[in-house]
Design a protein around this motif. Sequence first.
Motif, PDB file in Angstrom:
ATOM      1  N   ALA A 151      37.811  43.714  42.217  1.00 23.45           N
ATOM      2  CA  ALA A 151      37.974  44.695  43.294  1.00 23.45           C
ATOM      3  C   ALA A 151      37.797  44.095  44.694  1.00 23.45           C
ATOM      4  O   ALA A 151      38.644  44.299  45.570  1.00 23.45           O
ATOM      5  CB  ALA A 151      37.026  45.867  43.076  1.00 23.45           C
ATOM      6  N   PRO A 152      36.717  43.343  44.979  1.00 16.26           N
ATOM      7  CA  PRO A 152      36.558  42.798  46.325  1.00 16.26           C
ATOM      8  C   PRO A 152      37.348  41.511  46.578  1.00 16.26           C
ATOM      9  O   PRO A 152      37.378  41.012  47.706  1.00 16.26           O
ATOM     10  CB  PRO A 152      35.052  42.511  46.411  1.00 16.26           C
ATOM     11  N   PHE A 153      37.984  40.970  45.530  1.00 15.65           N
ATOM     12  CA  PHE A 153      38.723  39.718  45.676  1.00 15.65           C
ATOM     13  C   PHE A 153      40.147  39.900  45.146  1.00 15.65           C
ATOM     14  O   PHE A 153      40.515  39.349  44.101  1.00 15.65           O
ATOM     15  CB  PHE A 153      38.024  38.582  44.922  1.00 15.65           C
ATOM     16  N   PRO A 154      40.967  40.655  45.849  1.00 16.04           N
ATOM     17  CA  PRO A 154      42.305  40.960  45.329  1.00 16.04           C
ATOM     18  C   PRO A 154      43.205  39.739  45.193  1.00 16.04           C
ATOM     19  O   PRO A 154      44.214  39.793  44.485  1.00 16.04           O
ATOM     20  CB  PRO A 154      42.863  41.942  46.363  1.00 16.04           C
ATOM     21  N   ARG A 155      42.844  38.631  45.848  1.00  7.67           N
ATOM     22  CA  ARG A 155      43.663  37.422  45.760  1.00  7.67           C
ATOM     23  C   ARG A 155      43.345  36.607  44.509  1.00  7.67           C
ATOM     24  O   ARG A 155      44.134  35.752  44.100  1.00  7.67           O
ATOM     25  CB  ARG A 155      43.432  36.566  47.011  1.00  7.67           C
ATOM     26  N   ALA A 156      42.210  36.858  43.901  1.00  7.95           N
ATOM     27  CA  ALA A 156      41.782  36.053  42.758  1.00  7.95           C
ATOM     28  C   ALA A 156      42.533  36.437  41.486  1.00  7.95           C
ATOM     29  O   ALA A 156      42.781  37.612  41.223  1.00  7.95           O
ATOM     30  CB  ALA A 156      40.286  36.206  42.537  1.00  7.95           C
ATOM     31  N   ARG A 157      42.884  35.428  40.706  1.00 10.63           N
ATOM     32  CA  ARG A 157      43.436  35.629  39.374  1.00 10.63           C
ATOM     33  C   ARG A 157      42.398  35.142  38.374  1.00 10.63           C
ATOM     34  O   ARG A 157      41.743  34.117  38.605  1.00 10.63           O
ATOM     35  CB  ARG A 157      44.738  34.833  39.185  1.00 10.63           C
ATOM     36  N   LEU A 173      44.438  42.205  29.137  1.00  7.94           N
ATOM     37  CA  LEU A 173      45.815  41.912  29.502  1.00  7.94           C
ATOM     38  C   LEU A 173      46.446  42.997  30.356  1.00  7.94           C
ATOM     39  O   LEU A 173      47.406  42.742  31.087  1.00  7.94           O
ATOM     40  CB  LEU A 173      46.652  41.689  28.235  1.00  7.94           C
ATOM     41  N   ALA A 174      45.896  44.218  30.288  1.00  9.56           N
ATOM     42  CA  ALA A 174      46.442  45.307  31.100  1.00  9.56           C
ATOM     43  C   ALA A 174      46.007  45.222  32.555  1.00  9.56           C
ATOM     44  O   ALA A 174      46.598  45.879  33.424  1.00  9.56           O
ATOM     45  CB  ALA A 174      46.012  46.654  30.509  1.00  9.56           C
ATOM     46  N   HIS A 175      44.975  44.431  32.841  1.00 16.94           N
ATOM     47  CA  HIS A 175      44.479  44.361  34.220  1.00 16.94           C
ATOM     48  C   HIS A 175      45.356  43.407  35.037  1.00 16.94           C
ATOM     49  O   HIS A 175      45.596  42.270  34.620  1.00 16.94           O
ATOM     50  CB  HIS A 175      43.034  43.884  34.247  1.00 16.94           C
ATOM     51  N   PRO A 176      45.833  43.843  36.193  1.00 15.07           N
ATOM     52  CA  PRO A 176      46.754  43.012  36.978  1.00 15.07           C
ATOM     53  C   PRO A 176      46.162  41.711  37.493  1.00 15.07           C
ATOM     54  O   PRO A 176      46.899  40.792  37.854  1.00 15.07           O
ATOM     55  CB  PRO A 176      47.153  43.927  38.140  1.00 15.07           C
ATOM     56  N   ALA A 177      44.829  41.605  37.540  1.00  9.59           N
ATOM     57  CA  ALA A 177      44.209  40.376  38.039  1.00  9.59           C
ATOM     58  C   ALA A 177      44.105  39.300  36.962  1.00  9.59           C
ATOM     59  O   ALA A 177      43.764  38.160  37.268  1.00  9.59           O
ATOM     60  CB  ALA A 177      42.820  40.669  38.598  1.00  9.59           C
ATOM     61  N   VAL A 178      44.407  39.646  35.717  1.00  7.94           N
ATOM     62  CA  VAL A 178      44.263  38.692  34.613  1.00  7.94           C
ATOM     63  C   VAL A 178      45.548  37.890  34.441  1.00  7.94           C
ATOM     64  O   VAL A 178      46.616  38.455  34.184  1.00  7.94           O
ATOM     65  CB  VAL A 178      43.901  39.412  33.305  1.00  7.94           C
ATOM     66  N   LEU A 179      45.428  36.576  34.596  1.00  3.65           N
ATOM     67  CA  LEU A 179      46.571  35.685  34.398  1.00  3.65           C
ATOM     68  C   LEU A 179      46.815  35.455  32.913  1.00  3.65           C
ATOM     69  O   LEU A 179      47.951  35.520  32.432  1.00  3.65           O
ATOM     70  CB  LEU A 179      46.303  34.347  35.103  1.00  3.65           C
TER      71      LEU A 179
END
Length: 213
Positions: A151-157, A173-179
């Motif tokens: 949440a506080p680091f939208p650039r992080a994958r 896998l459903a979370h957009p931040a997960v590569l």
Amino acid sequence: MAGPVTASVVSVLSGARILPVLTVPSVATAGPLADALTAGGARCAEVTFRTPDAEQVVKAMAAHGGLAVGAGTVLTSEQAERAVVAGARFVVSPGYDAEVVATCRELDVPVVPGVATATEVMRVLRAGLDTVKLFPAEPLGGMGMLKALAAPFPRARFLPTGGIGPAHLPGYLAHPAVLAVGGSWMATTGHVERGDYDGIRRLTAEAVERSRG
């Protein structure tokens, strides 16, 4: 800003959402293991530097073809260099070490440092990277922890690893931040020691299928 190292991580994984994490007791098993993973649809694998044969396993699996092979549990710059010489196409560490990151940059090899806190995520971002290994993911709180950090680091994958099994895959896998998701359940040391390559192929195929939604 996202650095060239991060772009290379995405390139090396080639869209793969599943990263088998391997602790391989003997280089003699490298070929059959690579065959089983490839037959199951895996496109990449992480060989942990936890055994005496790890370096030779990386070399054998990298030469085998069919998989983008990386080195995991890399703790020192010397290990990172040895791994890359052996053929590792990416390096994963359980934590953040500036010397490991610097060595990987010098060798032009992607590196994914491990994080367990917001402070560590900030340190990685400040170093010009934006892909981190959340480790150990499940003991830290699983999806709850990942969401709290994302949440506080939208650039992080994130590449969550540690205590993850097939039942956890859909949420991660459903979370957009997960590569991608790393896990050892597809090819445990027990599977390899028993020569259960059919089991490895089946579990890998099931994980890859789950990753496709």
